[in-house]
Design an enzyme around this catalytic site. Structure first.
Site, PDB file in Angstrom:
ATOM      1  CE1 TYR A  24       0.411   4.511  -6.111  1.00 15.13           C
ATOM      2  CE2 TYR A  24       0.230   6.146  -4.355  1.00 15.13           C
ATOM      3  CZ  TYR A  24       0.833   5.023  -4.895  1.00 15.13           C
ATOM      4  OH  TYR A  24       1.844   4.400  -4.202  1.00 15.13           O
ATOM      5  CB  SER A  58      -0.907  -0.046   1.232  1.00 18.49           C
ATOM      6  OG  SER A  58      -1.729   1.081   1.274  1.00 18.49           O
ATOM      7  CE  LYS A  75      -0.492   1.618  -4.133  1.00 21.94           C
ATOM      8  NZ  LYS A  75       0.049   0.266  -4.336  1.00 21.94           N
TER       9      LYS A  75
HETATM   10  N1  LIG Z   1       7.967   4.728  -4.607  1.00 17.59           N
HETATM   11  C1  LIG Z   1       7.304   5.051  -3.506  1.00 17.59           C
HETATM   12  O1  LIG Z   1       7.648   5.989  -2.785  1.00 17.59           O
HETATM   13  C2  LIG Z   1       6.104   4.264  -3.098  1.00 17.59           C
HETATM   14  C3  LIG Z   1       5.410   4.707  -1.965  1.00 17.59           C
HETATM   15  C4  LIG Z   1       4.299   4.004  -1.556  1.00 17.59           C
HETATM   16  C5  LIG Z   1       3.913   2.870  -2.248  1.00 17.59           C
HETATM   17  N2  LIG Z   1       4.606   2.465  -3.349  1.00 17.59           N
HETATM   18  C6  LIG Z   1       4.131   1.268  -4.040  1.00 17.59           C
HETATM   19  O2  LIG Z   1       5.192   0.376  -4.289  1.00 17.59           O
HETATM   20  C7  LIG Z   1       4.902  -0.371  -5.462  1.00 17.59           C
HETATM   21  C8  LIG Z   1       6.101  -0.334  -6.394  1.00 17.59           C
HETATM   22  O3  LIG Z   1       6.336   1.002  -6.776  1.00 17.59           O
HETATM   23  P1  LIG Z   1       7.742   1.535  -7.290  1.00 17.59           P
HETATM   24  O4  LIG Z   1       7.983   2.814  -6.606  1.00 17.59           O
HETATM   25  O5  LIG Z   1       8.760   0.475  -7.224  1.00 17.59           O
HETATM   26  O6  LIG Z   1       7.375   1.881  -8.805  1.00 17.59           O
HETATM   27  P2  LIG Z   1       8.033   1.426 -10.179  1.00 17.59           P
HETATM   28  O7  LIG Z   1       9.505   1.440 -10.106  1.00 17.59           O
HETATM   29  O8  LIG Z   1       7.370   2.264 -11.215  1.00 17.59           O
HETATM   30  O9  LIG Z   1       7.567  -0.088 -10.331  1.00 17.59           O
HETATM   31  C9  LIG Z   1       6.262  -0.433 -10.645  1.00 17.59           C
HETATM   32  C10 LIG Z   1       6.241  -1.855 -11.129  1.00 17.59           C
HETATM   33  O10 LIG Z   1       4.882  -2.214 -11.402  1.00 17.59           O
HETATM   34  C11 LIG Z   1       4.815  -2.725 -12.725  1.00 17.59           C
HETATM   35  N3  LIG Z   1       3.520  -2.486 -13.333  1.00 17.59           N
HETATM   36  C12 LIG Z   1       2.923  -1.315 -13.615  1.00 17.59           C
HETATM   37  N4  LIG Z   1       1.737  -1.512 -14.205  1.00 17.59           N
HETATM   38  C13 LIG Z   1       1.566  -2.847 -14.308  1.00 17.59           C
HETATM   39  C14 LIG Z   1       0.556  -3.677 -14.844  1.00 17.59           C
HETATM   40  N5  LIG Z   1      -0.536  -3.186 -15.431  1.00 17.59           N
HETATM   41  N6  LIG Z   1       0.723  -5.018 -14.775  1.00 17.59           N
HETATM   42  C15 LIG Z   1       1.818  -5.546 -14.209  1.00 17.59           C
HETATM   43  N7  LIG Z   1       2.826  -4.815 -13.697  1.00 17.59           N
HETATM   44  C16 LIG Z   1       2.700  -3.473 -13.757  1.00 17.59           C
HETATM   45  C17 LIG Z   1       5.902  -1.993 -13.484  1.00 17.59           C
HETATM   46  O11 LIG Z   1       6.205  -2.689 -14.682  1.00 17.59           O
HETATM   47  P3  LIG Z   1       6.789  -1.895 -15.981  1.00 17.59           P
HETATM   48  O12 LIG Z   1       8.248  -1.698 -15.718  1.00 17.59           O
HETATM   49  O13 LIG Z   1       6.520  -2.822 -17.106  1.00 17.59           O
HETATM   50  O14 LIG Z   1       6.050  -0.605 -16.087  1.00 17.59           O
HETATM   51  C18 LIG Z   1       7.015  -2.042 -12.452  1.00 17.59           C
HETATM   52  O15 LIG Z   1       7.626  -3.294 -12.443  1.00 17.59           O
HETATM   53  C19 LIG Z   1       3.635   0.221  -6.069  1.00 17.59           C
HETATM   54  O16 LIG Z   1       2.535  -0.546  -5.677  1.00 17.59           O
HETATM   55  C20 LIG Z   1       3.569   1.580  -5.414  1.00 17.59           C
HETATM   56  O17 LIG Z   1       2.257   2.056  -5.323  1.00 17.59           O
HETATM   57  C21 LIG Z   1       5.689   3.139  -3.788  1.00 17.59           C
END
Ligand SMILES: NC(=O)c1ccc[n+]([C@@H]2O[C@H](COP(=O)([O-])OP(=O)(O)OC[C@H]3O[C@@H](n4cnc5c(N)ncnc54)[C@H](OP(=O)(O)O)[C@@H]3O)[C@@H](O)[C@H]2O)c1
Length: 502
Positions: A277, A253, A281
């Site tokens: 978004y 989340s 979440k």
């Molecule tokens: N970064 C933060 O500060 C943060 C904070 C709170 C929560 N989160 C959560 O952590 C998780 C990972 O985020 P991240 O920061 O690592 O972002 P990220 O680097 O953009 O990674 C997102 C991943 O999800 C995949 N994805 C996107 N759409 C998809 C779909 N339709 N089907 C299958 N895979 C899909 C992407 O694949 P592609 O490479 O093919 O696009 C990528 O592997 C997310 O759920 C995000 O909401 C992140």
């Protein structure tokens, strides 16, 4: 078929973990961290980790497996220098394609996992060939993949946010993310559909779903249901077991999805808001935290019913344990920024951490801590912490040591208890006992009581949980489960109809 490379030990010595969206950011961090923590906690050569990643293409899957094996090689080399051994031949990798916005792809991935051998790569040697093996179960599935749906920064909001709330609050609970809203997808093809008319909610017959809703939650939800035959768990009571007992569904989340305003039943798929978004979440939190409540069970029971099992069989209901985690704030590609703004963003996140925010791990590897921690803890240890009733967040100390701590959710508080103490510096916020008297078992894992306090990192103005709000949350949980099940059944029928017509 050949004996699987993990078959030299008992089933209880094997851990099968699946991570979605593992080719970048936190997903890749989860893979790397899982290797390190598994190797540290289960050091013997007969204990096996089978790490299954999902990505959106075969090419990304190959790169992900290669990256993880290269990482394993690095760790093995480092361990050898320190006269330790990782025994890399007990770490196995597989990867498959999954597009959460393309429901036929979701069902196909689940079917492949249930019925077909996967190409399994063993150990760190990147030139070594794979061998085909079926997996017998999944102990944990970590639902990490996701999209933000943002277009950039709202500069006016950023200035107001920093001026009024201060940098720590503004970088943890930002109000400056710009979005057009209205993103839709055709979930039978995975193709984006033109923006929604903002006066219209997504209706039953539109043949579309909110894109952020589908990527972040609905695709995963459908996937989990289709995976039930693999989520039967192991006998975790055996003291030798590293398999966790009941299988685990671990949702990723966000720290900022804490509030009521984030989710509306009138716009369940969040297409008429610019905060799709945050809505997805918040829905994740509501579903995960209410999954085990008695009052919600009548609405969630069909989700936990394995459709492939004999109707009359008492085994047809499988209830994996559901957990919710968040990675804190991590600089990744989730938020679209050019290199210059990304560098500034990175710096601002470190400043927040140095100023004392516990929610700024900043790197993906650190941000992966909560999800990995939940996947690796013995069931009894999580139960002692009331683990399924807490949103587990990744935090760090000022110096960057990672820790896992309870995170607040409006209407649920820190673990669904009305009247929790959140301010006393030396008292366990849950039991009221002093930390030193064994108040909070979390301190045994993360000995930083000041950082573990619920009051640390709290949103400014957050109100303590009241009985009325707690009740409202439970009712919201029931309504959300009912709507999710309605949508799941409807879209399963649509996917089946499509299959029949092909
Ligand atoms: N970064 C933060 O500060 C943060 C904070 C709170 C929560 N989160 C959560 O952590 C998780 C990972 O985020 P991240 O920061 O690592 O972002 P990220 O680097 O953009 O990674 C997102 C991943 O999800 C995949 N994805 C996107 N759409 C998809 C779909 N339709 N089907 C299958 N895979 C899909 C992407 O694949 P592609 O490479 O093919 O696009 C990528 O592997 C997310 O759920 C995000 O909401 C992140």
């Amino acid at each position: 078929m050949l004996a699987a490379p993990w078959d030299d030990g008992a089933a209880a010595k094997q851990l099968f973990v699946l991570v979605t969206g593992a080719n970048s950011g936190i997903g890749l961090g989860i893979g790397q961290r899982m290797i390190d923590e598994f190797a540290a906690e289960h050091p013997t050569a007969s204990e096996h980790l089978i790490l299954i990643t999902t990505t959106r293409s075969a090419a990304k899957s190959k790169v992900t497996t290669d990256l993880l094996r290269e990482y394993l090689q690095l760790r093995e080399n480092a361990a050898a220098t320190n006269r330790n051994a990782i025994h890399s031949s007990r770490i196995h990798f597989a990867s498959l394609e999954l597009d959460l916005c393309n429901l036929p792809s979701v069902y196909a991935a689940a079917e492949r996992l249930r019925s077909s051998p996967l190409s399994i790569y063993t150990g760190a040697e990147t030139n070594a060939a794979s061998s085909p093996h079926k997996i017998p179960r999944l102990d944990s599935v970590i639902f990490n993949a996701g999209i933000g749906g943002w277009t950039g920064i709202g500069w006016g909001n950023l200035a107001t946010n920093v001026l009024y709330d201060g940098i720590q609050q503004a970088t943890t609970f930002p109000t400056c993310k710009a979005s057009t809203g209205g993103l839709l997808v055709d979930p039978l093809t995975g193709k984006e559909v033109k923006h929604a008319d903002d006066t219209k909610a997504v209706g039953d017959n539109d043949g579309v779903l909110g894109q952020v809703f589908c990527a972040n939650i609905f695709g995963h939800y459908v996937f989990a249901h289709a995976l039930l035959p693999l989520l039967h768990g192991t006998d975790g009571k055996k003291s030798s077991a590293i398999g966790p007992g009941p299988a685990r569904i671990i949702w990723e989340s966000s720290v900022e999805a804490e509030g009521w305003h984030n989710l509306s039943l009138d716009d369940f798929q969040a297409v008429r808001t610019i905060a799709a978004y945050e809505s997805s979440k918040r829905l994740t939190d509501v579903l995960a935290l209410t999954a085990g409540l008695k009052s919600v069970a009548p609405y969630s029971a069909s989700f936990y019913k394995d459709d492939s099992s004999d109707e009359k069989s008492s085994d047809s209901t499988i209830v994996p344990a559901t957990y919710v985690t968040h990675p804190g704030v991590v600089c990744s590609t989730l938020f679209p920024l050019n290199w210059f703004l990304f560098a500034l963003y990175n710096l601002a996140m470190y400043i927040s951490r140095w100023l004392g925010s516990p929610w700024h791990p900043v790197t993906a590897y650190k941000g992966a801590a909560a999800a990995v921690w939940v996947a690796l803890r013995p069931t009894a240890a999580l139960d002692a912490l009331d683990g399924q009733h807490v949103k587990w967040g990744t935090g760090t100390t000022r110096g960057g040591t990672t820790l896992v701590k309870r995170s607040e959710v409006e209407g649920w508080g820190f673990r669904g208890l009305v009247g929790e103490e959140t301010t006393a510096p030396t008292i366990d916020s849950v039991t009221g006992k002093a930390w030193q008297e064994g108040g909070d078992p979390l301190v045994a894992s993360f000995p930083y009581p000041a950082y573990l306090l619920n009051s640390r990192g709290r949103k400014s103005g957050a109100a303590n949980l009241t009985a009325e709000r707690r009740q409202e949350f439970e009712v919201l949980g029931r309504d959300c489960w009912r709507e999710m099940e309605r949508l799941r059944v409807e879209w399963e029928q649509r996917v089946n109809k499509l299959k029949e017509s092909q």
